[in-house]
Write an enzyme that holds these catalytic residues in place. Structure first.
Site, PDB file in Angstrom:
ATOM      1  N   GLU A   1       0.849  -1.183   0.000  1.00 38.04           N
ATOM      2  CA  GLU A   1       0.000   0.000   0.000  1.00 38.04           C
ATOM      3  C   GLU A   1       0.892   1.242   0.000  1.00 38.04           C
ATOM      4  OE1 GLU A   1      -3.501  -0.268   2.190  1.00 38.04           O
ATOM      5  OE2 GLU A   1      -3.868   1.884   2.251  1.00 38.04           O
TER       6      GLU A   1
ATOM      7  N   ASN B   1      -3.550  -1.569   7.457  1.00 37.65           N
ATOM      8  CA  ASN B   1      -4.840  -2.134   7.057  1.00 37.65           C
ATOM      9  C   ASN B   1      -4.600  -3.645   7.075  1.00 37.65           C
ATOM     10  OD1 ASN B   1      -6.060   0.401   6.644  1.00 37.65           O
ATOM     11  ND2 ASN B   1      -5.002   0.567   4.688  1.00 37.65           N
TER      12      ASN B   1
ATOM     13  N   GLU C   1     -10.915   4.587   8.715  1.00 32.96           N
ATOM     14  CA  GLU C   1     -11.027   4.198   7.308  1.00 32.96           C
ATOM     15  C   GLU C   1     -11.528   2.766   7.156  1.00 32.96           C
ATOM     16  OE1 GLU C   1      -7.098   5.174   5.733  1.00 32.96           O
ATOM     17  OE2 GLU C   1      -7.729   7.250   5.426  1.00 32.96           O
TER      18      GLU C   1
ATOM     19  N   ARG D   1      -2.537   3.651  16.846  1.00 38.05           N
ATOM     20  CA  ARG D   1      -2.470   4.839  15.988  1.00 38.05           C
ATOM     21  C   ARG D   1      -3.576   5.854  16.290  1.00 38.05           C
ATOM     22  NH1 ARG D   1      -2.823   4.012  10.332  1.00 38.05           N
ATOM     23  NH2 ARG D   1      -1.079   5.330   9.761  1.00 38.05           N
TER      24      ARG D   1
ATOM     25  N   ARG E   1     -12.180  17.525   9.834  1.00 42.87           N
ATOM     26  CA  ARG E   1     -11.416  16.283  10.059  1.00 42.87           C
ATOM     27  C   ARG E   1     -10.161  16.517  10.907  1.00 42.87           C
ATOM     28  NH1 ARG E   1      -8.626  12.777   5.153  1.00 42.87           N
ATOM     29  NH2 ARG E   1      -6.925  11.922   6.391  1.00 42.87           N
TER      30      ARG E   1
ATOM     31  N   LYS F   1       0.625  10.750  13.522  1.00 44.44           N
ATOM     32  CA  LYS F   1       1.248  11.265  12.292  1.00 44.44           C
ATOM     33  C   LYS F   1       1.773  12.677  12.541  1.00 44.44           C
ATOM     34  CE  LYS F   1      -1.304   8.559   8.880  1.00 44.44           C
ATOM     35  NZ  LYS F   1      -2.040   8.510   7.604  1.00 44.44           N
TER      36      LYS F   1
ATOM     37  N   ASP G   1      -2.873  14.399   6.952  1.00 46.14           N
ATOM     38  CA  ASP G   1      -2.338  13.152   6.413  1.00 46.14           C
ATOM     39  C   ASP G   1      -1.090  13.338   5.553  1.00 46.14           C
ATOM     40  OD1 ASP G   1      -2.074  10.558   5.781  1.00 46.14           O
ATOM     41  OD2 ASP G   1      -3.911  10.349   4.623  1.00 46.14           O
TER      42      ASP G   1
ATOM     43  N   GLU H   1       4.910   9.366  13.772  1.00 48.39           N
ATOM     44  CA  GLU H   1       4.813   8.596  12.529  1.00 48.39           C
ATOM     45  C   GLU H   1       5.072   9.520  11.348  1.00 48.39           C
ATOM     46  OE1 GLU H   1       1.567   5.650  12.028  1.00 48.39           O
ATOM     47  OE2 GLU H   1       1.282   6.474  10.011  1.00 48.39           O
TER      48      GLU H   1
ATOM     49  N   GLU I   1       3.722   9.124  -0.834  1.00 50.12           N
ATOM     50  CA  GLU I   1       2.325   9.032  -1.261  1.00 50.12           C
ATOM     51  C   GLU I   1       1.803  10.353  -1.809  1.00 50.12           C
ATOM     52  OE1 GLU I   1      -0.384   7.816   1.851  1.00 50.12           O
ATOM     53  OE2 GLU I   1      -2.135   8.278   0.633  1.00 50.12           O
TER      54      GLU I   1
ATOM     55  N   HIS J   1      -4.159  18.458   0.550  1.00 54.81           N
ATOM     56  CA  HIS J   1      -5.055  17.417   0.046  1.00 54.81           C
ATOM     57  C   HIS J   1      -5.696  17.790  -1.291  1.00 54.81           C
ATOM     58  CE1 HIS J   1      -6.857  13.571   0.561  1.00 54.81           C
ATOM     59  NE2 HIS J   1      -6.531  13.501   1.844  1.00 54.81           N
TER      60      HIS J   1
ATOM     61  N   TRP K   1     -13.072  13.393   1.839  1.00 51.88           N
ATOM     62  CA  TRP K   1     -12.084  12.862   0.902  1.00 51.88           C
ATOM     63  C   TRP K   1     -12.062  13.665  -0.394  1.00 51.88           C
ATOM     64  CZ3 TRP K   1     -12.876   6.761   1.379  1.00 51.88           C
ATOM     65  CH2 TRP K   1     -12.263   6.337   2.555  1.00 51.88           C
TER      66      TRP K   1
HETATM   67  C1  BDP Z   1      -3.463   7.379   4.144  1.00 57.38           C
HETATM   68  C2  BDP Z   1      -3.274   6.421   3.016  1.00 57.38           C
HETATM   69  C3  BDP Z   1      -3.880   5.075   3.287  1.00 57.38           C
HETATM   70  C4  BDP Z   1      -3.423   4.568   4.649  1.00 57.38           C
HETATM   71  C5  BDP Z   1      -3.770   5.600   5.688  1.00 57.38           C
HETATM   72  C6  BDP Z   1      -3.252   5.252   7.060  1.00 57.38           C
HETATM   73  O1  BDP Z   1      -3.874   6.976   1.880  1.00 57.38           O
HETATM   74  O2  BDP Z   1      -3.487   4.213   2.254  1.00 57.38           O
HETATM   75  O3  BDP Z   1      -4.014   3.361   4.955  1.00 57.38           O
HETATM   76  O4  BDP Z   1      -3.177   6.824   5.368  1.00 57.38           O
HETATM   77  O5  BDP Z   1      -2.256   5.834   7.433  1.00 57.38           O
HETATM   78  O6  BDP Z   1      -2.504   8.379   3.946  1.00 57.38           O
HETATM   79  O7  BDP Z   1      -3.832   4.436   7.751  1.00 57.38           O
END
Ligand code: BDP
Length: 711
Positions: A176, A219, A300, A333, A345, A369, A374, A396, A402, A530, A551
């Site tokens: 991923e 995930n 998610e 997390r 968010r 994070k 993100d 993190e 990404e 984003h 999103w």
């Molecule tokens: C997002 C990513 C997703 C990850 C998620 C995460 O798009 O693929 O699963 O973070 O950190 O940035 O859990």
């Protein structure tokens, strides 16, 4: 010029597999003589597997770099290197080191030149053999960088206890957000086939002080916890152990139901807790030094304790109790948000976790994070840093790019990591930096740590982009010592990876140091965030507007004819108030909020007068054009460096830089044409005008972009 080209054609083609551990022969004969004269003998007493690895590494380094065969059988110690670990207690007393080594702890080490009865020795000592391995890599680095080793007096101790890579690797070997091929974990052939790459992985990580690896995606798939996989994990752990690297797994919260046959995964249910306890016991039978679990829950679509009306603390504590008897930890997390919560968010993780501060078991980290949304090209630091006095927070970072052009853009991330780490939370007065929260010094947490989402895959050079290696390297070095500068780290990496020639370094180092700002400028300047294309996040997508508002790009930029930006001030979503008043006030006031975060915190009129004197729209145009221009400059600068490195790696980077240049222009044009609809203002004449229409960019379609399923 001709002679240069001539020389370059003799440089052996390299494919990048050796990373920064190339141990390249030292050509400078004077330097070589000097090194050889102080390194007559090398001695590494000790029988542990780590001591063996130290000998192996020194042997490789000395024979490749110094042309010196090393004979470890020779017991006499002459002028040279003496490696001392806890196995050599007599030497520790002889040199009176025990007090110092105690202070440096199990991972720390010292490297010191001493005169011992006329013999000139370099002592490399640690209380533990893994510390001595770290010291060994440090010493080899000095040689790789052609440093002066005539009078060494170095002592090092890592700033954090847990320095981890997080692999988002799936069991089918897709990764991923991975842009460097497939997962290097060959589950199908494990445990019987041990790829030599596993050892090289361990060496590379140990060389920068990384001491843990989470093998699987956040995930998570519950299958990894089944016996069949535990054998495979044990095989990997056996390879990593001599290098001081522990394995960790992601735990799917619903595993008791999915693979355990239970009807619930409620953390307060005794059978569920019992299931995890015995699962932990089983794992530790296979891997006695298993590190623990990383968990993404209720985020998610992942299962979690809230499915049973329990809190994140209930969930984390249940798992923490299962691994505690064996010395394991849980990294829970904080990346949680729900589209059912109608507010911003950015507020959600803090709102969710702040009230739980103090409720977690001692062996729980909350893993946060770097920013509240993100892994964006630029985000203000996450307000949980400085907001959780009673909970060790693990940082993190995302090493894989990404949101930063995948593996085709050269973006050196140390400046991004440092920017977050150096941010002042003011939580305990001025100087309460995020780094001090993370290293545990602010609130005196015993455990402290950083995690970096890995950019490693099966590509021959590990990271896809040759410069992706610098981000793996920089992450590790900063997890070890966050006070290192981006500049120092870049220089180390360049010297070891390419060449020690300063004419090369003097061009590439500034290019690296500026590259992150360049990317911010052509992607999301002035606090925009984003704005990437839907789902795969590659390329611009400011028009993304799907059913789930949080999103969409529209949700984040909020552009309209009045202006652009997300109002998170006290009169907006009030996200600013999650920060200490000193930080809050600075962000809240449009006059004191820095340009970098302007549109993160404010909805700003298009004709707003910026500090530069430009209107917001003019400033935005300037940023996008300068970002794209800088991407072109990188191409030109790199072109001048052909003579310094092998043609193969030079060409690889050159081709990728041209992709980056093209994509930077794509970003610039698409973003400005889109926002122009709202600003109603022209792109100033001095700039070359976009040659395509907005519709053209909006209609581009992409398939099979790497890094996600279901493209
Ligand atoms: C997002 C990513 C997703 C990850 C998620 C995460 O798009 O693929 O699963 O973070 O950190 O940035 O859990």
């Amino acid at each position: 010029m001709l002679t240069f080209i001539f020389i370059a054609s003799f440089l052996r083609a390299e494919d990048g597999y050796e990373l920064w551990l190339r141990y390249k022969k030292i050509d400078d004969t004077e330097l070589l003589d000097r090194y050889q004269s102080v390194l007559h003998t090398v001695s590494v007493p000790g029988s542990s597997s780590t001591c063996k690895v130290i000998r192996e590494e020194l042997k490789a380094g000395f024979s490749d770099m110094l042309d010196m065969p090393v004979d470890f059988g020779n017991a006499s110690i002459d002028d040279g290197l003496l490696v001392i670990t806890s196995e050599s207690s007599a030497l520790i007393s002889k040199f009176n080191l025990s007090g110092e080594l105690h202070v440096l702890g199990s991972d720390g080490y010292l490297i010191r030149t001493i005169n011992d009865d006329g013999k000139k020795l370099i002592l490399l000592a640690s209380a533990n053999d893994v510390g001595a391995l770290y010291g060994t890599f440090h010493f080899l680095r000095l040689l790789q960088m052609h440093s002066n080793i005539s009078k060494l007096d170095i002592s090092e101790k890592p700033k954090t206890t847990h320095r981890l890579l997080n692999h988002w690797d799936n069991l089918d070997r897709t990764v991923e957000r991975g842009y460097a091929g497939f997962s290097i974990w060959d589950w199908h052939k494990l445990p019987d086939f041990i790829s030599p790459q596993y050892k090289d992985y361990a060496r590379a990580n140990a060389s920068i002080g990384i001491n843990g690896t989470v093998l699987t995606n956040v995930n998570a798939n519950a299958l990894i916890l089944k016996e069949q996989y535990l054998e495979k994990i044990a095989a990997l752990a056996n390879v990593f152990r001599p290098y001081g690297i522990k394995v960790y797994l992601t735990a799917r919260f619903s595993a008791p139901v999915e693979i355990g046959g239970l009807e619930t995964a409620d953390p307060l249910n005794e059978d569920v807790a019992e299931w995890w306890n015995s699962k932990a016991e089983e794992i530790y039978r296979y891997v006695p030094d298993f590190g623990g679990f990383l968990v993404k829950a209720n985020s998610e679509g992942q299962p979690g304790p809230q499915d049973y009306d329990r809190s994140h603390a209930d969930g984390a504590n249940m798992l923490a109790r299962a691994v505690a008897p064996f010395g394991g930890v849980v990294m829970w997390r904080a990346f949680v948000y729900s589209h059912e919560t109608p507010v911003d968010r950015a507020l959600q993780a803090y709102d969710e976790f702040k009230p739980l501060d103090g409720e977690f078991e001692d062996n729980v980290f909350v893993q946060v994070k770097n920013g509240a949304i993100d892994f964006q090209p630029r985000e203000p630091f996450h307000p949980l840093f400085g907001g959780m006095e009673h909970t060790p927070l693990m940082m993190e970072f995302q090493i894989t790019q990404e949101y930063l052009g995948c593996a085709t853009h050269l973006v050196y991330l140390a400046p991004l990591f440092k920017e977050t780490l150096n941010s002042d939370t003011y939580a305990n007065g001025k100087g309460s930096t995020v780094a001090k929260v993370v290293d545990g010094s602010l609130y005196e947490y015993e455990m402290s740590g950083m995690a970096g989402v890995s950019n490693i895959g099966t590509d021959r050079n590990w990271t896809g982009h040759p410069f992706g290696q610098s981000n793996w390297y920089a992450y590790g070095r900063l997890a070890w010592d966050h006070t290192l500068s981006s500049d120092e780290i870049a220089e180390e990496w360049l010297k070891m990876t390419f060449t020690t020639e300063m004419e090369f370094i003097d061009v590439v180092k500034p290019l690296m140091l500026n590259s992150r700002e360049t990317a911010v400028n052509y992607m999301t300047p002035l606090g925009l965030h984003h704005q990437m294309a839907w789902n795969h996040h590659w390329g611009p997508g400011p028009w993304v507007n799907i059913d789930r508002p949080d999103w969409t790009s529209l949700y984040y930029h909020r552009a309209d004819s009045a202006g652009i930006g997300f109002d998170r001030s006290v009169t907006g979503s009030n996200a600013v108030s999650q920060y200490h008043p000193k930080v809050r006030d600075r962000f809240n006031n449009i006059e004191t909020c820095s340009d970098e975060f302007l549109l993160w915190f404010h909805h700003v009129p298009w004709d707003y007068k910026m500090k530069s004197g430009n209107t917001l729209w003019e400033e935005m145009c300037k940023k996008y054009y300068s970002g794209a221009h800088e991407a072109s400059e990188m191409v030109e600068e790199w072109e001048t460096l052909k003579s310094f490195i092998d043609a193969r790696r030079h060409d690889h980077v050159a081709q990728l830089l041209r992709i980056q240049e093209k994509e930077a222009m794509w970003w610039r044009n698409a973003m400005l044409l889109y926002f122009q609809q709202f600003s109603g203002m022209p792109i100033p004449d001095q700039y070359e005008q976009p040659d395509k229409t907005l519709e053209y960019y909006q209609n581009l379609e992409f398939h099979f972009v790497p890094g996600i399923e279901n493209n």
